[in-house]
Design a protein around this motif. Structure first.
Motif, PDB file in Angstrom:
ATOM      1  N   SER A 102      62.166  -2.141  -7.267  1.00  0.00           N
ATOM      2  CA  SER A 102      62.648  -1.471  -8.475  1.00  0.00           C
ATOM      3  C   SER A 102      64.044  -0.892  -8.280  1.00  0.00           C
ATOM      4  O   SER A 102      64.839  -0.848  -9.225  1.00  0.00           O
ATOM      5  CB  SER A 102      61.674  -0.375  -8.908  1.00  0.00           C
ATOM      6  OG  SER A 102      61.507   0.593  -7.891  1.00  0.00           O
ATOM      7  N   HIS A 162      59.228 -10.211 -11.546  1.00  0.00           N
ATOM      8  CA  HIS A 162      58.990 -10.010 -10.111  1.00  0.00           C
ATOM      9  C   HIS A 162      57.623 -10.624  -9.829  1.00  0.00           C
ATOM     10  O   HIS A 162      57.022 -11.256 -10.693  1.00  0.00           O
ATOM     11  CB  HIS A 162      59.016  -8.510  -9.748  1.00  0.00           C
ATOM     12  CG  HIS A 162      57.895  -7.730 -10.352  1.00  0.00           C
ATOM     13  ND1 HIS A 162      56.709  -7.479  -9.697  1.00  0.00           N
ATOM     14  CD2 HIS A 162      57.767  -7.144 -11.573  1.00  0.00           C
ATOM     15  CE1 HIS A 162      55.911  -6.786 -10.486  1.00  0.00           C
ATOM     16  NE2 HIS A 162      56.524  -6.572 -11.635  1.00  0.00           N
ATOM     17  N   TYR A 197      55.520  -9.119  -6.761  1.00  0.00           N
ATOM     18  CA  TYR A 197      54.718  -8.293  -5.861  1.00  0.00           C
ATOM     19  C   TYR A 197      54.956  -6.796  -6.016  1.00  0.00           C
ATOM     20  O   TYR A 197      54.469  -6.006  -5.216  1.00  0.00           O
ATOM     21  CB  TYR A 197      54.975  -8.726  -4.406  1.00  0.00           C
ATOM     22  CG  TYR A 197      54.669 -10.178  -4.201  1.00  0.00           C
ATOM     23  CD1 TYR A 197      53.355 -10.638  -4.224  1.00  0.00           C
ATOM     24  CD2 TYR A 197      55.681 -11.115  -4.038  1.00  0.00           C
ATOM     25  CE1 TYR A 197      53.063 -11.986  -4.077  1.00  0.00           C
ATOM     26  CE2 TYR A 197      55.403 -12.460  -3.891  1.00  0.00           C
ATOM     27  CZ  TYR A 197      54.094 -12.894  -3.907  1.00  0.00           C
ATOM     28  OH  TYR A 197      53.800 -14.221  -3.767  1.00  0.00           O
ATOM     29  N   GLY A 198      55.686  -6.394  -7.048  1.00  0.00           N
ATOM     30  CA  GLY A 198      55.882  -4.976  -7.293  1.00  0.00           C
ATOM     31  C   GLY A 198      56.689  -4.294  -6.206  1.00  0.00           C
ATOM     32  O   GLY A 198      57.446  -4.937  -5.479  1.00  0.00           O
ATOM     33  N   ASP A 199      56.536  -2.995  -6.100  1.00  0.00           N
ATOM     34  CA  ASP A 199      57.184  -2.220  -5.045  1.00  0.00           C
ATOM     35  C   ASP A 199      56.261  -2.160  -3.833  1.00  0.00           C
ATOM     36  O   ASP A 199      55.122  -1.667  -3.931  1.00  0.00           O
ATOM     37  CB  ASP A 199      57.475  -0.797  -5.520  1.00  0.00           C
ATOM     38  CG  ASP A 199      58.763  -0.687  -6.320  1.00  0.00           C
ATOM     39  OD1 ASP A 199      59.520  -1.675  -6.366  1.00  0.00           O
ATOM     40  OD2 ASP A 199      59.012   0.382  -6.900  1.00  0.00           O
ATOM     41  N   SER A 206      50.849  -2.991  -2.600  1.00  0.00           N
ATOM     42  CA  SER A 206      51.766  -3.261  -3.701  1.00  0.00           C
ATOM     43  C   SER A 206      51.567  -2.212  -4.784  1.00  0.00           C
ATOM     44  O   SER A 206      50.439  -1.926  -5.188  1.00  0.00           O
ATOM     45  CB  SER A 206      51.508  -4.650  -4.285  1.00  0.00           C
ATOM     46  OG  SER A 206      52.306  -4.868  -5.424  1.00  0.00           O
ATOM     47  N   ASP A 207      52.659  -1.654  -5.250  1.00  0.00           N
ATOM     48  CA  ASP A 207      52.630  -0.585  -6.256  1.00  0.00           C
ATOM     49  C   ASP A 207      53.238  -1.131  -7.549  1.00  0.00           C
ATOM     50  O   ASP A 207      54.435  -1.384  -7.618  1.00  0.00           O
ATOM     51  CB  ASP A 207      53.426   0.608  -5.719  1.00  0.00           C
ATOM     52  CG  ASP A 207      53.492   1.776  -6.689  1.00  0.00           C
ATOM     53  OD1 ASP A 207      52.907   1.667  -7.780  1.00  0.00           O
ATOM     54  OD2 ASP A 207      54.142   2.784  -6.353  1.00  0.00           O
ATOM     55  N   THR A 208      52.407  -1.300  -8.571  1.00  0.00           N
ATOM     56  CA  THR A 208      52.881  -1.877  -9.838  1.00  0.00           C
ATOM     57  C   THR A 208      52.635  -0.973 -11.039  1.00  0.00           C
ATOM     58  O   THR A 208      52.802  -1.402 -12.174  1.00  0.00           O
ATOM     59  CB  THR A 208      52.219  -3.242 -10.092  1.00  0.00           C
ATOM     60  OG1 THR A 208      50.797  -3.068 -10.122  1.00  0.00           O
ATOM     61  CG2 THR A 208      52.591  -4.244  -9.021  1.00  0.00           C
ATOM     62  N   SER A 246      54.949   0.073 -14.473  1.00  0.00           N
ATOM     63  CA  SER A 246      55.593  -1.236 -14.311  1.00  0.00           C
ATOM     64  C   SER A 246      56.996  -1.070 -13.738  1.00  0.00           C
ATOM     65  O   SER A 246      57.614  -0.010 -13.826  1.00  0.00           O
ATOM     66  CB  SER A 246      55.673  -1.961 -15.654  1.00  0.00           C
ATOM     67  OG  SER A 246      56.604  -1.317 -16.509  1.00  0.00           O
ATOM     68  N   ILE A 247      57.505  -2.138 -13.152  1.00  0.00           N
ATOM     69  CA  ILE A 247      58.873  -2.107 -12.624  1.00  0.00           C
ATOM     70  C   ILE A 247      59.860  -1.874 -13.771  1.00  0.00           C
ATOM     71  O   ILE A 247      60.836  -1.136 -13.623  1.00  0.00           O
ATOM     72  CB  ILE A 247      59.205  -3.410 -11.890  1.00  0.00           C
ATOM     73  CG1 ILE A 247      58.206  -3.650 -10.743  1.00  0.00           C
ATOM     74  CG2 ILE A 247      60.623  -3.374 -11.334  1.00  0.00           C
ATOM     75  CD1 ILE A 247      58.168  -2.558  -9.704  1.00  0.00           C
ATOM     76  N   ASP A 271      56.829  -6.165 -17.569  1.00  0.00           N
ATOM     77  CA  ASP A 271      57.057  -7.065 -16.442  1.00  0.00           C
ATOM     78  C   ASP A 271      56.567  -8.472 -16.747  1.00  0.00           C
ATOM     79  O   ASP A 271      55.619  -8.667 -17.519  1.00  0.00           O
ATOM     80  CB  ASP A 271      56.337  -6.556 -15.195  1.00  0.00           C
ATOM     81  CG  ASP A 271      56.871  -5.226 -14.693  1.00  0.00           C
ATOM     82  OD1 ASP A 271      57.856  -4.726 -15.272  1.00  0.00           O
ATOM     83  OD2 ASP A 271      56.301  -4.692 -13.726  1.00  0.00           O
TER      84      ASP A 271
END
Length: 352
Positions: free
Chosen positions: A65, A93, A95-97, A105-107, A110-111, A130
């Motif tokens: 992000s 994206h 795989y998120g953060d 994975s942190d989603t 959202s990004i 996203d």
């Protein structure tokens, strides 16, 4: 009204990892067996096939992000756009953060929501979401943004592709050398200027192809069984890409009403140098034409494969005259094309 890109931006991470940096890695086959050759031979063969000499990895204190925000800020500045006037923020994206040395994975949020937050946009009518569409996600985001504009739902959109693949690779998998990190962004808006998006083509092939790219356990059998990493069937992907991407490009070009002789540049997903060259060769063969000189800009040698970020980053660098002998002038006809997890393919014909 036409729909054009009015601003571009990208973020190329500062950490450079050369092929030689993999000399001491322990590579294993998918079944856990070791390679018969030493790492120098493995790396030399890898370079010959992919063209990759080095790649960029995200700094430890940044996430996907963060890269998306930096690329977005540059694109907004380039376009002279007030962020409060954006109707949509679309972030591609996969795989998120994933924080440095984390396995999660942190989603949520959202990004796109995180990008909007860091841009300090107050307008609630600026909608962020996203797109998970594999490597073709950024191009698919452009296609969706254009659809919103044609439907009268938007006049200005920010479309970003950002990914930190270094956070999800298996260091014991030879294919991990392909992947890299980065972000690219554009502002897309209605304009009275000539050109813009002329045609698009998109498709998902999942009947037999859904698991060509997937998440799987480490190639090293001693690794914890509950950890998963990005994996791919390289041979199947290569065969799929050669069969479907040139055909999608051909259909897209025909729908645009332009001739292949009008095409000045092809911005293709930087996945594998040999594969990209084969795709372009087959595309021009379908049109009974020779490949023009310098029609396919490449960054994979230095930047590797950053998934959704490869095409917008490549476009930004060419627009800003940062790639030797690669330039665009007003009115040029170009194409964006990509292939990736899904298996998805897409293309856009665009007049600069």
């Amino acid at each position: 009204m036409n729909i054009k890109i009015t601003g571009t931006g990208s973020y190329i991470p500062k950490v450079i990892t050369a092929n030689a940096d993999f000399d001491n890695h322990e590579f294993y086959n998918l079944d856990g067996t070791g390679f018969p050759q030493d790492n120098k031979t493995t790396i030399a063969k890898f370079k010959a096939i992919t063209g990759i000499e080095e790649r960029r990895y995200l700094e430890e204190n940044l996430n996907t992000s963060d890269m998306a925000v930096i690329a977005a800020q540059k694109a907004l500045e380039d376009a002279g756009t007030d962020p409060e006037t954006l109707d949509y923020i679309i972030v591609a994206h996969n795989y998120g953060d994933v924080k440095h040395e984390s396995i999660q994975s942190d989603t949520v949020p959202s990004i796109a929501t995180r990008v909007k937050y860091h841009l300090r946009i107050k307008n609630p009518k600026c909608v962020g979401y996203d797109v998970l569409f594999g490597c073709p996600g950024w191009i698919e985001g452009l296609i969706q943004a254009q659809a919103f504009m044609k439907a009268g739902m938007a006049k200005k959109c920010l479309v970003i592709g950002a990914e930190a693949l270094s956070r999800v690779v298996d260091k014991h998998d030879r294919d991990s050398m392909i992947f890299s990190d980065g972000a690219g962004a554009v502002v897309l808006e209605e304009t009275e200027e000539e050109g813009g998006i002329l045609a698009h083509e998109s498709g998902t092939y999942a009947f037999n192809e859904a698991n060509y790219i997937y998440f799987g356990k480490s190639n090293r059998t001693e690794a914890p069984d509950d950890l998963r990493y990005i994996k791919m069937n390289g041979r199947k992907i290569y065969e799929f890409a050669l069969m479907h991407v040139p055909a999608a490009m051909k259909t897209c070009l025909e729908n645009s009403g332009k001739s292949i002789k009008d095409l000045k540049k092809i911005f293709i997903h930087q996945a594998n140098e040999k594969m990209d060259e084969a795709i372009i060769k087959r595309f021009f063969k379908l049109q009974n034409q020779e490949i023009p000189d310098k029609v396919m800009p490449m960054t994979i040698q230095e930047l590797g494969n950053s998934s959704v970020a490869t095409v917008p980053t490549l476009y930004d660098l060419v627009v800003r005259n940062k790639i030797a002998d690669q330039h665009l002038k007003k009115g040029d006809i170009v194409m964006f094309a990509s292939v990736g997890a899904g298996m998805n393919v897409n293309a856009i014909v665009y007049q600069y």
